[in-house]
Design a protein around this motif. Structure first.
Motif, PDB file in Angstrom:
ATOM      1  N   SER A 219       0.805  -1.225   0.000  1.00 60.54           N
ATOM      2  CA  SER A 219       0.000   0.000   0.000  1.00 60.54           C
ATOM      3  C   SER A 219       0.836   1.271   0.000  1.00 60.54           C
ATOM      4  O   SER A 219       0.278   2.364   0.048  1.00 60.54           O
ATOM      5  N   ILE A 220       2.164   1.144  -0.056  1.00 63.76           N
ATOM      6  CA  ILE A 220       3.027   2.324  -0.077  1.00 63.76           C
ATOM      7  C   ILE A 220       3.602   2.472  -1.478  1.00 63.76           C
ATOM      8  O   ILE A 220       4.323   1.600  -1.965  1.00 63.76           O
ATOM      9  N   ALA A 221       3.276   3.585  -2.125  1.00 59.61           N
ATOM     10  CA  ALA A 221       3.673   3.792  -3.510  1.00 59.61           C
ATOM     11  C   ALA A 221       5.130   4.252  -3.593  1.00 59.61           C
ATOM     12  O   ALA A 221       5.734   4.683  -2.608  1.00 59.61           O
ATOM     13  N   ALA A 222       5.684   4.152  -4.794  1.00 56.88           N
ATOM     14  CA  ALA A 222       7.052   4.580  -5.059  1.00 56.88           C
ATOM     15  C   ALA A 222       7.078   5.396  -6.343  1.00 56.88           C
ATOM     16  O   ALA A 222       6.187   5.264  -7.199  1.00 56.88           O
ATOM     17  N   TYR A 223       8.087   6.258  -6.460  1.00 61.47           N
ATOM     18  CA  TYR A 223       8.286   6.967  -7.718  1.00 61.47           C
ATOM     19  C   TYR A 223       8.776   5.966  -8.777  1.00 61.47           C
ATOM     20  O   TYR A 223       9.409   4.964  -8.457  1.00 61.47           O
ATOM     21  N   PRO A 224       8.508   6.232 -10.050  1.00 63.13           N
ATOM     22  CA  PRO A 224       8.995   5.328 -11.101  1.00 63.13           C
ATOM     23  C   PRO A 224      10.517   5.179 -11.022  1.00 63.13           C
ATOM     24  O   PRO A 224      11.233   6.186 -10.962  1.00 63.13           O
ATOM     25  N   PRO A 225      11.031   3.971 -10.972  1.00 67.71           N
ATOM     26  CA  PRO A 225      12.482   3.773 -10.860  1.00 67.71           C
ATOM     27  C   PRO A 225      13.215   4.306 -12.088  1.00 67.71           C
ATOM     28  O   PRO A 225      12.680   4.304 -13.203  1.00 67.71           O
ATOM     29  N   SER A 226      14.446   4.764 -11.870  1.00 63.33           N
ATOM     30  CA  SER A 226      15.260   5.264 -12.979  1.00 63.33           C
ATOM     31  C   SER A 226      15.969   4.124 -13.699  1.00 63.33           C
ATOM     32  O   SER A 226      16.362   4.264 -14.860  1.00 63.33           O
ATOM     33  N   SER A 227      16.144   2.996 -13.033  1.00 61.55           N
ATOM     34  CA  SER A 227      16.816   1.853 -13.635  1.00 61.55           C
ATOM     35  C   SER A 227      15.791   0.928 -14.290  1.00 61.55           C
ATOM     36  O   SER A 227      14.615   0.915 -13.918  1.00 61.55           O
ATOM     37  N   PRO A 228      16.221   0.126 -15.274  1.00 59.27           N
ATOM     38  CA  PRO A 228      15.277  -0.790 -15.930  1.00 59.27           C
ATOM     39  C   PRO A 228      14.890  -1.944 -14.999  1.00 59.27           C
ATOM     40  O   PRO A 228      15.562  -2.226 -14.010  1.00 59.27           O
ATOM     41  N   CYS A 229      13.782  -2.602 -15.327  1.00 61.28           N
ATOM     42  CA  CYS A 229      13.319  -3.726 -14.521  1.00 61.28           C
ATOM     43  C   CYS A 229      14.299  -4.893 -14.662  1.00 61.28           C
ATOM     44  O   CYS A 229      14.891  -5.104 -15.721  1.00 61.28           O
ATOM     45  N   ARG A 230      14.474  -5.631 -13.567  1.00 60.89           N
ATOM     46  CA  ARG A 230      15.340  -6.814 -13.625  1.00 60.89           C
ATOM     47  C   ARG A 230      14.528  -8.096 -13.753  1.00 60.89           C
ATOM     48  O   ARG A 230      15.060  -9.146 -14.065  1.00 60.89           O
ATOM     49  N   VAL A 231      13.247  -8.045 -13.462  1.00 58.86           N
ATOM     50  CA  VAL A 231      12.307  -9.123 -13.784  1.00 58.86           C
ATOM     51  C   VAL A 231      11.164  -8.457 -14.534  1.00 58.86           C
ATOM     52  O   VAL A 231      10.385  -7.700 -13.956  1.00 58.86           O
ATOM     53  N   CYS A 232      11.082  -8.723 -15.818  1.00 56.21           N
ATOM     54  CA  CYS A 232      10.144  -7.975 -16.664  1.00 56.21           C
ATOM     55  C   CYS A 232       9.015  -8.833 -17.221  1.00 56.21           C
ATOM     56  O   CYS A 232       8.164  -8.335 -17.964  1.00 56.21           O
ATOM     57  N   ASP A 233       8.987 -10.114 -16.906  1.00 49.97           N
ATOM     58  CA  ASP A 233       7.944 -11.004 -17.397  1.00 49.97           C
ATOM     59  C   ASP A 233       6.807 -11.112 -16.387  1.00 49.97           C
ATOM     60  O   ASP A 233       7.008 -10.945 -15.178  1.00 49.97           O
TER      61      ASP A 233
ATOM     62  N   ASP B  43       2.787 -10.521 -14.697  1.00 48.06           N
ATOM     63  CA  ASP B  43       1.953  -9.398 -14.269  1.00 48.06           C
ATOM     64  C   ASP B  43       2.679  -8.464 -13.310  1.00 48.06           C
ATOM     65  O   ASP B  43       2.267  -7.321 -13.121  1.00 48.06           O
ATOM     66  N   VAL B  44       3.732  -8.952 -12.660  1.00 47.46           N
ATOM     67  CA  VAL B  44       4.468  -8.150 -11.673  1.00 47.46           C
ATOM     68  C   VAL B  44       5.910  -8.002 -12.130  1.00 47.46           C
ATOM     69  O   VAL B  44       6.640  -8.984 -12.274  1.00 47.46           O
ATOM     70  N   LYS B  45       6.327  -6.747 -12.375  1.00 45.31           N
ATOM     71  CA  LYS B  45       7.710  -6.454 -12.746  1.00 45.31           C
ATOM     72  C   LYS B  45       8.496  -6.056 -11.501  1.00 45.31           C
ATOM     73  O   LYS B  45       7.936  -5.486 -10.562  1.00 45.31           O
ATOM     74  N   VAL B  46       9.797  -6.332 -11.515  1.00 45.87           N
ATOM     75  CA  VAL B  46      10.635  -6.121 -10.333  1.00 45.87           C
ATOM     76  C   VAL B  46      11.757  -5.135 -10.665  1.00 45.87           C
ATOM     77  O   VAL B  46      12.434  -5.267 -11.692  1.00 45.87           O
ATOM     78  N   TYR B  47      11.935  -4.146  -9.756  1.00 44.99           N
ATOM     79  CA  TYR B  47      13.008  -3.168  -9.882  1.00 44.99           C
ATOM     80  C   TYR B  47      13.791  -3.151  -8.565  1.00 44.99           C
ATOM     81  O   TYR B  47      13.246  -3.473  -7.505  1.00 44.99           O
ATOM     82  N   GLY B  48      15.031  -2.714  -8.640  1.00 45.05           N
ATOM     83  CA  GLY B  48      15.800  -2.551  -7.425  1.00 45.05           C
ATOM     84  C   GLY B  48      17.206  -3.073  -7.554  1.00 45.05           C
ATOM     85  O   GLY B  48      17.507  -3.867  -8.465  1.00 45.05           O
ATOM     86  N   PRO B  49      18.107  -2.665  -6.635  1.00 47.39           N
ATOM     87  CA  PRO B  49      19.497  -3.108  -6.689  1.00 47.39           C
ATOM     88  C   PRO B  49      19.628  -4.571  -6.244  1.00 47.39           C
ATOM     89  O   PRO B  49      18.870  -5.052  -5.401  1.00 47.39           O
ATOM     90  N   GLY B  50      20.599  -5.253  -6.797  1.00 47.79           N
ATOM     91  CA  GLY B  50      20.854  -6.623  -6.373  1.00 47.79           C
ATOM     92  C   GLY B  50      19.824  -7.597  -6.882  1.00 47.79           C
ATOM     93  O   GLY B  50      18.849  -7.249  -7.550  1.00 47.79           O
ATOM     94  N   GLU B  51      20.030  -8.865  -6.532  1.00 50.64           N
ATOM     95  CA  GLU B  51      19.152  -9.933  -6.968  1.00 50.64           C
ATOM     96  C   GLU B  51      18.102 -10.303  -5.935  1.00 50.64           C
ATOM     97  O   GLU B  51      17.100 -10.933  -6.249  1.00 50.64           O
ATOM     98  N   ALA B  52      18.336  -9.927  -4.689  1.00 48.62           N
ATOM     99  CA  ALA B  52      17.420 -10.308  -3.607  1.00 48.62           C
ATOM    100  C   ALA B  52      16.135  -9.488  -3.647  1.00 48.62           C
ATOM    101  O   ALA B  52      16.113  -8.338  -4.113  1.00 48.62           O
ATOM    102  N   ILE B  53      15.060 -10.080  -3.171  1.00 49.85           N
ATOM    103  CA  ILE B  53      13.800  -9.360  -2.981  1.00 49.85           C
ATOM    104  C   ILE B  53      13.809  -8.857  -1.547  1.00 49.85           C
ATOM    105  O   ILE B  53      13.622  -9.626  -0.593  1.00 49.85           O
ATOM    106  N   ASP B  54      14.068  -7.553  -1.346  1.00 47.12           N
ATOM    107  CA  ASP B  54      14.191  -7.004  -0.002  1.00 47.12           C
ATOM    108  C   ASP B  54      13.393  -5.717   0.106  1.00 47.12           C
ATOM    109  O   ASP B  54      12.548  -5.412  -0.751  1.00 47.12           O
TER     110      ASP B  54
END
Length: 566
Positions: free
Chosen positions: A257-271, A273-284
């Protein structure tokens, strides 16, 4: 630019008011102690959200003062700086060897340099320096982060003690001391009461508890139960990771329920319904998910209160320091949007619309058809209206064109229809019988709320004269009949008496049991139905049947025909 906030911008010779974007905030936050800057420093305090612009700033370094004792200057003409020659006793009998000097920190810097510093002192920064801005127009209340930044530009930090400068006004200033805001909970409902520098009664609001809310038995240390049936608890706000793997779209929308600004880096998981952005490989906690075009942080803000916890509620207008007409309007608009787009709203609206226009106990299929028209903007048989959510026109069309509204559906004949409200029934009677005034005056009725339990603007609540879910006691569970709530024997008899007397006297006056206003005579109006034979045709009883009973006169028709012929 050293501005902490912007209110007016000058472009060329023109001044513009800056309107910040409407933002959603979290209601609770870990606090900092705010204290009176002069009199009452350290005692006149309260705990404030560090993200709210609610206090001024006093900056200082880690140096030590050289405050002298009045006796030194008055009797010995000595200061801390010349005490070596003017009053050597300072270093042989005073400093940390004297309890009074120790409590007052007299000549703190000189004593420390002489190797006689007070317990815990470190005066390696030299002289104590401080900064307190008193200009009311140049500097206003600011957040704790802004206060830290302002002090850093002076090579200082937010001061933890009373500064040497003073202003004409006793400002409240930030201190670096952490604090835990105390919150009051209702032990019966679990609702929260937030008191900001007041002991007066305040509004209660609901929060999403994780588990059970405090009760009398579980309101234990560090919480305190009160005689008023409430529980006082210190709070601690933490940000916690929600997912440790890529969630489904449904789970992400339900839990994040907490929104974020659009990331400046490209998605690292792009396939998917849910795309993933963020540094590193871990989901944190640094991970950002994109779901349906919305960017959501992988965190939730949790407020811990004693041994209990709840989700930090979002707000537009913070508890203090941020409430404006703009934020109040944003709060209201968000509430209305939430209600309008709630999953229950289409069926809620459809059920009440059908009750008002067609039948009191519609079938579930009928309700779903109208709700779908409301949701999609498409009515029955593919008839397009706006094609958008919340289309009332499509919902009305679906209500009136549905088979259940136009024909008797098999198995529902006995439960189809609605009782007409008493006021509408009486007005329908007057219009069907073509009641009119003989002298051209407007037709007026007396107040009828005490006679037929209904009159404009006299409902007992803002919702209506009756509940949409009401049904007589003997009726089946799946049936409703709202209008029967104001249809009792006394009011039903009064309504019939009023109609009969109106026919007898031909007038809406106070004559007999009629419903008109007080008149000197009883002959100012008349029922004009039938006075002109052309308006009743060859079968007046059939006309009356249609106008007054909706074609349901049936077996009573011969009786009415006989009365008419006599």
């Amino acid at each position: 630019c050293a501005a902490m906030s912007v209110s007016v911008v000058k472009v060329g010779a023109v001044y513009y008011e800056y309107t910040p974007p409407t933002c959603v905030h979290l209601f609770f936050a870990n606090g900092k102690v705010v204290s009176a800057s002069m009199s009452g420093f350290g005692t006149r305090t309260y705990c404030q959200n560090r993200e709210i612009a609610d206090a001024r700033v006093a900056c200082c370094n880690d140096g030590c003062t050289n405050k002298h004792q009045d006796y030194m200057l008055r009797e010995k003409r000595a200061t801390c700086e010349n005490a070596t020659t003017m009053w050597p006793d300072l270093y042989t009998r005073k400093c940390n060897q004297d309890s009074h000097f120790t409590s007052k920190l007299y000549c703190q810097l000189s004593c420390w340099r002489a190797g006689l510093g007070y317990p815990g002192d470190d005066c390696s920064a030299g002289d104590f320096k401080s900064f307190l801005e008193c200009d009311r127009d140049a500097y206003r209340d600011e957040t704790y982060a802004d206060a830290e930044a302002r002090c850093a530009r002076h090579g200082m930090h937010v001061c933890h003690r009373k500064v040497t400068q003073s202003c004409s006004d006793n400002w409240y200033i930030w201190t670096p001391t952490d604090c835990a805001p105390w919150v009051e909970f209702d032990l019966m409902s679990g609702k929260v009461m937030w008191r900001y520098k007041t002991t007066r009664p305040v509004n209660k609001f609901s929060v999403a508890w994780i588990g059970d809310h405090p009760t009398k038995e579980t309101c234990v240390s560090p919480c305190t139960a009160s005689e008023a049936g409430t529980c006082w608890c210190p709070t601690e706000v933490t940000m916690q990771r929600v997912f440790d793997e890529v969630p489904s779209k449904a789970d992400a929308m339900r839990k994040l329920s907490i929104a974020a600004y659009p990331p400046s880096s490209p998605c690292r998981v792009c396939d998917g319904d849910v795309k993933v952005y963020g540094p590193g490989e871990a989901i944190d906690s640094e991970t950002i998910f994109e779901v349906g075009g919305a960017f959501l942080r992988n965190v939730e803000s949790i407020v811990k209160a004693g041994s209990h916890s709840f989700r930090n509620p979002p707000v537009f207008a913070r508890n203090h320091g941020g409430a404006t007409a703009r934020t109040a309007n944003a709060e209201l608009e968000a509430t209305l949007d939430h209600i309008a787009h709630h999953s229950n709203t289409p069926k809620f609206f459809a059920f009440r619309l059908i009750q008002r226009l067609v039948t009191s106990s519609p079938s579930q299929d009928y309700i779903e058809e109208v709700a779908e028209a409301f949701r999609t903007g498409w009515a029955l048989d593919g008839q397009k209206f706006s094609g958008k959510y919340g289309d009332i026109g499509a919902a009305v069309a679906a209500t009136l064109l549905a088979p259940e509204a136009r024909t008797h559906v098999e198995g529902r004949a006995e439960v189809t229809g609605a009782l007409r409200e008493p006021l509408l029934r009486f007005v329908h009677f007057l219009r069907s019988m073509e009641y009119g005034s003989k002298d051209g005056r407007e037709i007026s009725l007396d107040k009828l709320e005490d006679k037929i339990i209904q009159w404009p603007y006299y409902a007992l609540s803002v919702f209506n004269f009756y509940s949409p879910l009401y049904k007589p006691i003997s009726w089946a569970e799946n049936l409703t009949a709202p209008e029967f709530q104001i249809f009792d024997p006394p009011s039903a008899i009064t309504l019939l008496n009023g109609m009969m007397d109106a026919v007898e006297y031909g007038e809406l006056s106070n004559c007999g049991a009629s419903f008109g206003q007080t008149r000197k005579d009883c002959a100012r109006g008349a029922f004009y139905f039938g006075l002109n034979d052309s308006n009743i045709g060859e079968d007046p009883v059939s006309q009356l049947d249609l106008l007054l009973t909706g074609g349901r006169l049936a077996a009573s028709a011969p009786l009415v025909q006989g009365a008419y012929e006599q």
